[in-house]
Motif scaffolding. Structure first.
Motif, PDB file in Angstrom:
ATOM      1  N   LYS A  12       3.101  -1.762   7.503  1.00  0.00           N
ATOM      2  CA  LYS A  12       3.734  -1.356   6.248  1.00  0.00           C
ATOM      3  C   LYS A  12       3.298   0.052   5.921  1.00  0.00           C
ATOM      4  O   LYS A  12       2.147   0.431   6.165  1.00  0.00           O
ATOM      5  N   ALA A  13       4.204   0.845   5.354  1.00  0.00           N
ATOM      6  CA  ALA A  13       3.906   2.235   4.993  1.00  0.00           C
ATOM      7  C   ALA A  13       4.405   2.523   3.585  1.00  0.00           C
ATOM      8  O   ALA A  13       5.461   2.036   3.172  1.00  0.00           O
ATOM      9  N   ASP A  14       3.634   3.309   2.846  1.00  0.00           N
ATOM     10  CA  ASP A  14       3.992   3.758   1.494  1.00  0.00           C
ATOM     11  C   ASP A  14       3.865   5.274   1.423  1.00  0.00           C
ATOM     12  O   ASP A  14       3.008   5.862   2.086  1.00  0.00           O
ATOM     13  N   VAL A  15       4.684   5.880   0.598  1.00  0.00           N
ATOM     14  CA  VAL A  15       4.520   7.294   0.295  1.00  0.00           C
ATOM     15  C   VAL A  15       4.828   7.498  -1.189  1.00  0.00           C
ATOM     16  O   VAL A  15       5.732   6.852  -1.730  1.00  0.00           O
ATOM     17  N   GLY A  16       4.067   8.350  -1.850  1.00  0.00           N
ATOM     18  CA  GLY A  16       4.286   8.607  -3.268  1.00  0.00           C
ATOM     19  C   GLY A  16       4.181  10.085  -3.575  1.00  0.00           C
ATOM     20  O   GLY A  16       3.342  10.801  -3.019  1.00  0.00           O
ATOM     21  N   LEU A  17       5.048  10.558  -4.463  1.00  0.00           N
ATOM     22  CA  LEU A  17       5.050  11.951  -4.902  1.00  0.00           C
ATOM     23  C   LEU A  17       4.994  11.979  -6.421  1.00  0.00           C
ATOM     24  O   LEU A  17       5.551  11.095  -7.099  1.00  0.00           O
ATOM     25  N   ARG A  18       4.361  13.010  -6.960  1.00  0.00           N
ATOM     26  CA  ARG A  18       4.242  13.117  -8.409  1.00  0.00           C
ATOM     27  C   ARG A  18       4.185  14.572  -8.822  1.00  0.00           C
ATOM     28  O   ARG A  18       3.622  15.412  -8.114  1.00  0.00           O
ATOM     29  N   LEU A  68      -0.949   3.390   4.748  1.00  0.00           N
ATOM     30  CA  LEU A  68      -0.523   2.627   5.910  1.00  0.00           C
ATOM     31  C   LEU A  68      -1.326   1.334   5.977  1.00  0.00           C
ATOM     32  O   LEU A  68      -2.546   1.345   5.784  1.00  0.00           O
ATOM     33  N   TRP A  69      -0.652   0.222   6.249  1.00  0.00           N
ATOM     34  CA  TRP A  69      -1.322  -1.057   6.458  1.00  0.00           C
ATOM     35  C   TRP A  69      -0.903  -1.615   7.804  1.00  0.00           C
ATOM     36  O   TRP A  69       0.280  -1.620   8.151  1.00  0.00           O
ATOM     37  N   LYS A  70      -1.901  -2.072   8.578  1.00  0.00           N
ATOM     38  CA  LYS A  70      -1.631  -2.593   9.910  1.00  0.00           C
ATOM     39  C   LYS A  70      -2.353  -3.926  10.094  1.00  0.00           C
ATOM     40  O   LYS A  70      -3.573  -4.010   9.907  1.00  0.00           O
ATOM     41  N   GLY A  71      -1.591  -4.956  10.424  1.00  0.00           N
ATOM     42  CA  GLY A  71      -2.175  -6.230  10.786  1.00  0.00           C
ATOM     43  C   GLY A  71      -2.525  -6.223  12.265  1.00  0.00           C
ATOM     44  O   GLY A  71      -1.642  -6.149  13.116  1.00  0.00           O
ATOM     45  N   ILE A  72      -3.806  -6.261  12.572  1.00  0.00           N
ATOM     46  CA  ILE A  72      -4.240  -6.211  13.969  1.00  0.00           C
ATOM     47  C   ILE A  72      -4.058  -7.574  14.620  1.00  0.00           C
ATOM     48  O   ILE A  72      -3.488  -7.699  15.713  1.00  0.00           O
ATOM     49  N   THR A  73      -4.555  -8.617  13.968  1.00  0.00           N
ATOM     50  CA  THR A  73      -4.342 -10.006  14.383  1.00  0.00           C
ATOM     51  C   THR A  73      -4.059 -10.804  13.120  1.00  0.00           C
ATOM     52  O   THR A  73      -3.918 -10.242  12.033  1.00  0.00           O
ATOM     53  N   ASP A  74      -4.023 -12.134  13.249  1.00  0.00           N
ATOM     54  CA  ASP A  74      -3.829 -12.968  12.069  1.00  0.00           C
ATOM     55  C   ASP A  74      -4.984 -12.834  11.090  1.00  0.00           C
ATOM     56  O   ASP A  74      -4.831 -13.085   9.896  1.00  0.00           O
ATOM     57  N   ARG A  75      -6.161 -12.410  11.588  1.00  0.00           N
ATOM     58  CA  ARG A  75      -7.353 -12.361  10.737  1.00  0.00           C
ATOM     59  C   ARG A  75      -7.840 -10.945  10.468  1.00  0.00           C
ATOM     60  O   ARG A  75      -8.538 -10.714   9.496  1.00  0.00           O
ATOM     61  N   TRP A  76      -7.519 -10.037  11.332  1.00  0.00           N
ATOM     62  CA  TRP A  76      -7.962  -8.650  11.172  1.00  0.00           C
ATOM     63  C   TRP A  76      -6.835  -7.786  10.631  1.00  0.00           C
ATOM     64  O   TRP A  76      -5.685  -7.931  11.049  1.00  0.00           O
ATOM     65  N   GLU A  87      -9.413   7.102   2.486  1.00  0.00           N
ATOM     66  CA  GLU A  87     -10.294   5.990   2.799  1.00  0.00           C
ATOM     67  C   GLU A  87      -9.646   5.067   3.825  1.00  0.00           C
ATOM     68  O   GLU A  87      -8.425   5.047   3.994  1.00  0.00           O
ATOM     69  N   ILE A  88     -10.482   4.330   4.523  1.00  0.00           N
ATOM     70  CA  ILE A  88     -10.051   3.325   5.486  1.00  0.00           C
ATOM     71  C   ILE A  88     -10.663   1.996   5.060  1.00  0.00           C
ATOM     72  O   ILE A  88     -11.834   1.943   4.676  1.00  0.00           O
ATOM     73  N   VAL A  89      -9.886   0.934   5.120  1.00  0.00           N
ATOM     74  CA  VAL A  89     -10.393  -0.388   4.779  1.00  0.00           C
ATOM     75  C   VAL A  89     -10.129  -1.321   5.953  1.00  0.00           C
ATOM     76  O   VAL A  89      -8.987  -1.500   6.373  1.00  0.00           O
ATOM     77  N   LEU A  90     -11.198  -1.889   6.477  1.00  0.00           N
ATOM     78  CA  LEU A  90     -11.103  -2.847   7.573  1.00  0.00           C
ATOM     79  C   LEU A  90     -11.497  -4.211   7.035  1.00  0.00           C
ATOM     80  O   LEU A  90     -12.565  -4.355   6.426  1.00  0.00           O
ATOM     81  N   GLN A  91     -10.637  -5.216   7.271  1.00  0.00           N
ATOM     82  CA  GLN A  91     -10.867  -6.528   6.677  1.00  0.00           C
ATOM     83  C   GLN A  91     -10.661  -7.631   7.697  1.00  0.00           C
ATOM     84  O   GLN A  91      -9.745  -7.585   8.520  1.00  0.00           O
TER      85      GLN A  91
END
Length: 783
Positions: free
Chosen positions: A472-478, A531-539, A585-589
């Protein structure tokens, strides 16, 4: 044979273009029918009616993705093969049912760093104020101002770098200074979302560090009436509080009424004396004299709700009166702190706050788009009262209200228009237009903050693109514009005093010019990508980056006077530019049924960070201390937050570790750390969950540990802060007694009565430690 083939082809073609009807109903897990639920079947979409039913007509045979969404509920999504008319019953589960024991960042629906907590979790961590009740969220800390008031700090950024929004409207008032708290009752909030970093594109200036987004517009279910009464108390300041609410809805109309009140005495600290302006001031009976207070708030909401339109009006009014510790307010005084035998009275000096707010939100809901229109008015009225005293002998007390030291009245009008368009299942575009007008009036025999008016307007656009199930990707302008007009003020009484004491013409005029007349225009663009990336079902991993900015405030541009609340003389700088920077920032979950963890490293770079810099020159005003002037330099803020949760049968552990590093990047090479820097810290909660029984459910006992490292990296004129370890614990249980379901909570903090200092505390500068041992009781009676 040829005719048979033609007939088969005709049948297949006819079947392929046959049109069918898909219908059904949507309920929650308790079987309550849900209205206003958005139903998407690729290009076909609709909303559930007031009785929870929906119907999609003229659906061509084929395989589709069925997506069902409603705010406050988990998104339902599955593949649906349409070969004929079909009836489907769907059950939606509430968002809080995802993680009943813990909080973890929500990244399956958004690309930015977002954490949501519900009303139950707010009460579970209630600590007297909203900011203090959010401290268990990774990256969030509270700057306490006594025992009843606090302000939020995110990643070391606070004041006017944190936006607090209720029902879409930015809360005004708390950003003016360290002694201005967040004027929102924690027990009246229904849902809170903390947005960190660059995910705050809708909020513009004042949202560099993040946004605390409060949703108090949760609509009751049809034909229901409910409410609750909460009784609570604390031992550290002998607080006694009551909070009550009731809500009801027919088919289209609903209302909510809420009331909260608390009265508390002088708070206790594990110390016998403090050190202020070269004077040792005793703390008799370990109580901070004249820190008692009270707070009362009222909230009323009513609205009309239908399948396609809703209009809600919310009115809130909060009043508080809080004493200031007299030994460190202005001139040091030992006599002022002698025990008067009454720990609940409020004497000079004290502050009175009234925050009145009206919000009207309107929604027009169509199948593929939605319009939102908001109006609001808020008045923040703050007064500081102190027996008349003067810093120059020729000043006479005012004829009216001679003991009114400072008087601020800030009026704010907001208008917002937002349009959201869904293009199929995978694209959503939002456009927004915002207007803000402020007027600040001042009074009192002292002077600090100037009178000003501020006109602002902002435009933003966002696009969300779900590329596939794993990306998924997002972009915002202001673009933001602001015009700030500050009223100049020259103090002739002060000028005469300084001239008569032998000061030069130049020096006398520089002090007597209490505020500089300013008329500035600001224009600033802003951009954000996620940007959001699903690596696996859990990552999963997400990445956000963007620019950020903040317009300088009237205080930073034009103040010139003694700020008792900050224990110094503050001087504005009319040459300040817009504060600008970059952040990412990067978020790994990782998430499984019994184990969840997330780590989020971040970095902020500012090209012209605004900060208070000691000049090395002491104020010529008596007891004014050193002069601090607002300045700008490059700055760097970086760090990470790491959260780990583990459940083993009835035991659970929830641990958060925070690391923060920052510094000025000055041209002279003196790269001091930024002020109020949160030290490296760790918080852990270890719980035993009691099995449900016929009498009791959702019960647990827990032990908590808070550790903070020593803060030796300090800004100019700050004091180093020693590390500390605190122990706490508690018990929570929900009982069933006939038709009653009372909830009982007991929470203990600082069990060992440890003397420690919070480096970001309002009182740290004068060596007042944090609160001593405290036991809090809460009884909730829902009906």
């Amino acid at each position: 044979m040829r005719n048979v083939i033609l007939i088969l082809c005709f049948c297949i073609t006819s079947f392929s273009y046959s049109q069918f009807t898909i219908q059904g109903k949507v309920t929650d897990e308790a079987g309550v029918l849900l209205s206003g639920v958005h139903i998407d079947l690729d290009e076909n979409c609709t909303q559930t009616t007031s009785n929870g039913s929906f119907e999609l007509r003229d659906v061509v045979a084929g395989t589709y993705v069925l997506r069902i969404q409603k705010k406050g509920f988990q998104t339902y999504e599955q593949s649906l093969k349409v070969v004929g008319n079909n009836t489907i019953d769907i059950v939606l589960f509430k968002e809080e049912d995802l993680l009943p024991e813990m909080i973890i960042n929500d990244r399956k629906t958004v690309t930015y760093n977002s954490t949501k907590i519900n009303q139950h979790q707010i009460k579970e961590h209630f600590s007297g104020s909203l900011a203090k009740s959010l401290e268990h969220i990774p990256g969030v800390n509270a700057m306490e101002i006594g025992s009843g008031v606090s302000k939020p700090v995110i990643r070391g950024l606070g004041f006017n770098r944190i936006a607090v929004a209720e029902n879409g409207i930015k809360q005004e008032g708390q950003q003016w200074g360290a002694d201005h708290g967040l004027e929102i009752d924690a027990l009246q909030t229904e849902e809170v979302e903390v947005i960190k970093g660059v995910g705050a594109i809708e909020y513009g200036s004042d949202a560099i560090g993040g946004v605390i987004k409060i949703n108090n517009e949760k609509i009751p279910q049809i034909e229901t009436t409910s409410g609750s009464v909460i009784l609570h108390g604390k031992t550290v300041n002998e607080a006694l509080g009551l909070s009550a609410n009731i809500q009801s809805r027919g088919e289209n109309y609903f209302y909510k009424l809420k009331f909260s009140g608390v009265d508390y005495a002088d708070f206790k600290v594990p110390a016998h004396e403090i050190y202020y302006l070269n004077t040792k001031i005793p703390i008799e009976n370990k109580r901070m004299k004249n820190t008692a207070g009270d707070e009362y708030s009222f909230y009323a909401q009513g609205g009309y709700v239908s399948d396609r339109f809703q209009s809600i009006v919310s009115i809130s009014n909060l009043n508080s009166k809080i004493g200031f510790f007299p030994g460190a307010h202005g001139i040091p005084s030992i006599n002022a702190v002698k025990d008067d035998g009454d720990s609940r009275n409020i004497d000079f000096p004290y502050q009175k706050v009234n925050h009145f707010k009206v919000i009207n939100s309107n929604k027009w809901i169509n199948d593929h788009d939605q319009w939102d229109l908001l109006f609001s008015f808020q008045q923040n009225h703050r007064q500081e009262w102190s027996a008349f005293h003067t810093h120059y002998s020729n000043q006479s007390p005012p004829v009216t209200n001679p003991d009114l030291e400072l008087d601020f009245v800030l009026n704010t009008l907001d208008t917002q228009l937002k349009y959201t368009f869904d293009a199929g299942l995978n694209h959503k575009t939002t456009f927004g237009l915002q207007q803000n007008y402020q007027e600040n009036q001042v009074g009192g025999y002292s002077y600090l903050l100037p009178e000003f008016t501020r006109n602002g307007a902002g435009f933003f656009a966002k696009h969300e693109w779900k590329v596939n199930e794993l990306f998924k990707a997002d972009v915002g302008l202001r673009l933001d514009y602001a015009h700030l007009k500050v009223k100049g003020y020259f103090d002739p009484v002060l000028y005469d005093y300084l001239k008569n004491t032998g000061k030069s013409e130049t020096e006398s005029r520089s002090y007597a010019q209490r505020s500089t007349a300013i008329s500035n225009n600001y224009l600033q663009p802003n951009i954000m990508v996620g940007l959001w990336k699903g690596i696996t079902d859990r990552w999963s991993v997400n990445f956000t980056a963007g620019t950020n900015f903040r317009f300088p405030s009237a205080m930073e541009l034009s103040a010139n006077g003694i700020h008792h609340g900050a224990f110094r003389h503050e001087r504005g700088n009319p040459d300040l530019d817009v504060e600008k920077g970059l952040s990412s920032e990067i978020v790994l979950q990782y998430e499984s049924d019994t184990f969840k963890t997330s780590i989020s490293p971040y970095v902020y770079y500012f090209s012209n960070y605004i900060f208070l810099k000691p000049t090395g020159v002491f104020s010529v005003l008596p007891h004014g201390g050193q002069v601090y002037e607002y300045s700008q330099s490059r700055a760097l803020i970086t760090g990470f937050e790491w959260n780990v949760y583990k459940r083993i049968r009835q035991f659970s552990a929830d641990i958060t570790f925070e690391y923060l590093y920052n510094k000025q990047l000055s041209d002279d090479g003196k790269d001091y750390p930024l002020p109020f820097t949160t030290p490296v810290n760790l918080y852990g909660e270890f719980a035993y969950h009691i099995n449900d029984s016929r009498l009791m459910k959702n019960s647990k006992v827990y032990l908590s540990v808070k550790w903070a490292n020593a803060q030796n990296r300090i800004a100019q004129n700050e004091e180093k802060t020693s590390g500390y370890t605190l122990l706490g614990g508690g018990l929570e249980a929900e009982f069933k007694i006939g038709k009653l379901k009372p909830v009982f909570r007991v929470q203990a903090s600082n069990l060992l009565d440890t003397k420690y200092f919070n480096h970001s505390s309002f009182y740290r500068a004068i060596e007042i430690p944090e609160l001593g041992r405290n036991v809090q009781l809460m009884l909730q009676l829902p009906f």
